[in-house]
Scaffold this motif. Structure first.
Motif, PDB file in Angstrom:
ATOM      1  N   ALA A 201       0.843  -1.200   0.000  1.00  0.00           N
ATOM      2  CA  ALA A 201       0.000   0.000   0.000  1.00  0.00           C
ATOM      3  C   ALA A 201       0.872   1.242   0.000  1.00  0.00           C
ATOM      4  O   ALA A 201       0.981   1.959   0.996  1.00  0.00           O
ATOM      5  CB  ALA A 201      -0.917  -0.013   1.212  1.00  0.00           C
ATOM      6  N   LYS A 202       1.507   1.510  -1.136  1.00  0.00           N
ATOM      7  CA  LYS A 202       2.384   2.670  -1.242  1.00  0.00           C
ATOM      8  C   LYS A 202       2.412   3.180  -2.673  1.00  0.00           C
ATOM      9  O   LYS A 202       1.892   2.545  -3.594  1.00  0.00           O
ATOM     10  CB  LYS A 202       3.800   2.311  -0.786  1.00  0.00           C
ATOM     11  CG  LYS A 202       4.478   1.245  -1.611  1.00  0.00           C
ATOM     12  CD  LYS A 202       5.864   0.937  -1.064  1.00  0.00           C
ATOM     13  CE  LYS A 202       6.558  -0.137  -1.890  1.00  0.00           C
ATOM     14  NZ  LYS A 202       7.923  -0.435  -1.356  1.00  0.00           N
ATOM     15  N   GLY A 203       3.034   4.350  -2.856  1.00  0.00           N
ATOM     16  CA  GLY A 203       3.124   4.944  -4.179  1.00  0.00           C
ATOM     17  C   GLY A 203       1.837   5.655  -4.573  1.00  0.00           C
ATOM     18  O   GLY A 203       1.032   6.036  -3.736  1.00  0.00           O
ATOM     19  N   ARG A 204       1.647   5.802  -5.865  1.00  0.00           N
ATOM     20  CA  ARG A 204       0.493   6.519  -6.410  1.00  0.00           C
ATOM     21  C   ARG A 204      -0.363   5.525  -7.186  1.00  0.00           C
ATOM     22  O   ARG A 204       0.117   4.890  -8.132  1.00  0.00           O
ATOM     23  CB  ARG A 204       0.981   7.646  -7.322  1.00  0.00           C
ATOM     24  CG  ARG A 204      -0.063   8.662  -7.708  1.00  0.00           C
ATOM     25  CD  ARG A 204       0.638   9.897  -8.239  1.00  0.00           C
ATOM     26  NE  ARG A 204      -0.275  10.826  -8.868  1.00  0.00           N
ATOM     27  CZ  ARG A 204       0.071  12.044  -9.290  1.00  0.00           C
ATOM     28  NH1 ARG A 204       1.322  12.443  -9.152  1.00  0.00           N
ATOM     29  NH2 ARG A 204      -0.816  12.828  -9.854  1.00  0.00           N
ATOM     30  N   ALA A 205      -1.619   5.374  -6.787  1.00  0.00           N
ATOM     31  CA  ALA A 205      -2.459   4.335  -7.379  1.00  0.00           C
ATOM     32  C   ALA A 205      -3.928   4.662  -7.176  1.00  0.00           C
ATOM     33  O   ALA A 205      -4.295   5.516  -6.366  1.00  0.00           O
ATOM     34  CB  ALA A 205      -2.137   2.982  -6.740  1.00  0.00           C
ATOM     35  N   ASP A 206      -4.771   3.950  -7.928  1.00  0.00           N
ATOM     36  CA  ASP A 206      -6.210   3.988  -7.691  1.00  0.00           C
ATOM     37  C   ASP A 206      -6.527   3.004  -6.574  1.00  0.00           C
ATOM     38  O   ASP A 206      -6.116   1.844  -6.621  1.00  0.00           O
ATOM     39  CB  ASP A 206      -6.983   3.598  -8.948  1.00  0.00           C
ATOM     40  CG  ASP A 206      -6.819   4.606 -10.075  1.00  0.00           C
ATOM     41  OD1 ASP A 206      -6.441   5.753  -9.795  1.00  0.00           O
ATOM     42  OD2 ASP A 206      -7.066   4.230 -11.242  1.00  0.00           O
TER      43      ASP A 206
END
Length: 223
Positions: A201-206
């Motif tokens: 659950a990290k970074g940039r995501a939908d």
């Protein structure tokens, strides 16, 4: 505008705008101004309609505020939305909506997309929550910045017993967290439920929240 007929008549001139690109879904046309004009046979009148920068604003669900985005806006005039007779475009210097920050308490109703979800009363007196009308119901929160990693899901839940899953990329995407809820006797009684989130659950995501049928949620966060 000219009346080319033999009888006096009225016409309603309507002004519409359309934002070509946006972080949020936009309608094809939005009515922003109008004026009724009476014309005698052969009479010509010039119609002036005011369009302010604030008329280009829309509600940004990611931050719960009105915003005018930078971009190109089509401006259209006509007798109706299906009868456009003149158009032009404007380039507007506004702002760019940043990625979502779900680390802050986020109202569940401020989703970007959904399936099998209804908006319901949070309580008998005020507020709006969401309710799953089928198993596998989901809420989409587009373009979320999870940074170096969110560690915990916290959600305010009510209604039937069930599960709340956090998935990345799609409703059937990788599960990074799952919370079990025992249910409440009243749909208006909310309890705080927490669950750990996996390292993914990290970074940039939908981000997708997948709910069991009958589950209600008013707010949540991923911290």
């Amino acid at each position: 505008m000219t009346n080319t007929g033999r009888r006096a008549g009225d016409e309603v001139v309507q002004l519409y705008v359309h934002q070509r690109t946006s972080r949020d879904k936009q309608p094809l046309r939005q009515l922003r101004a109008y004026a009724r004009v009476s014309l005698k046979p052969g009479e010509t009148k010039t119609v002036r309609l005011r369009l302010a920068t604030s008329d280009l604003a829309h509600w940004d669900v990611t931050r719960s505020k009105w915003v005018v985005e930078s971009g190109t806006y089509d401006v259209m005039a006509g007798a109706s939305s299906a009868d456009i007779r003149a158009r032009t475009s404007l380039k507007v210097q506004g702002e760019t909506i940043p990625p979502r920050d779900l680390g802050k308490a986020t109202r569940a109703e401020n989703f970007d997309d959904y399936r099998a979800i209804s908006l319901v009363d949070e309580s008998k007196s005020r507020g709006t929550a969401v309710a799953a009308t089928a198993d596998g119901a989901w809420l989409k929160f587009t373009d979320t910045q999870l940074g170096s990693g969110a560690a915990r899901l916290t959600a305010e839940l009510a209604g039937a017993a069930g599960t709340l899953e956090v998935r990345i990329g799609s409703p059937g995407g990788r599960i990074v967290g799952s919370a079990r809820f025992d249910g409440t006797s009243s749909p208006y009684t909310y309890r705080t439920v927490t669950a750990p989130l996996a390292a993914g659950a990290k970074g940039r995501a939908d981000v997708y929240l997948v709910l069991s049928k009958g589950l209600r949620m008013s707010a949540f966060s991923l911290r």
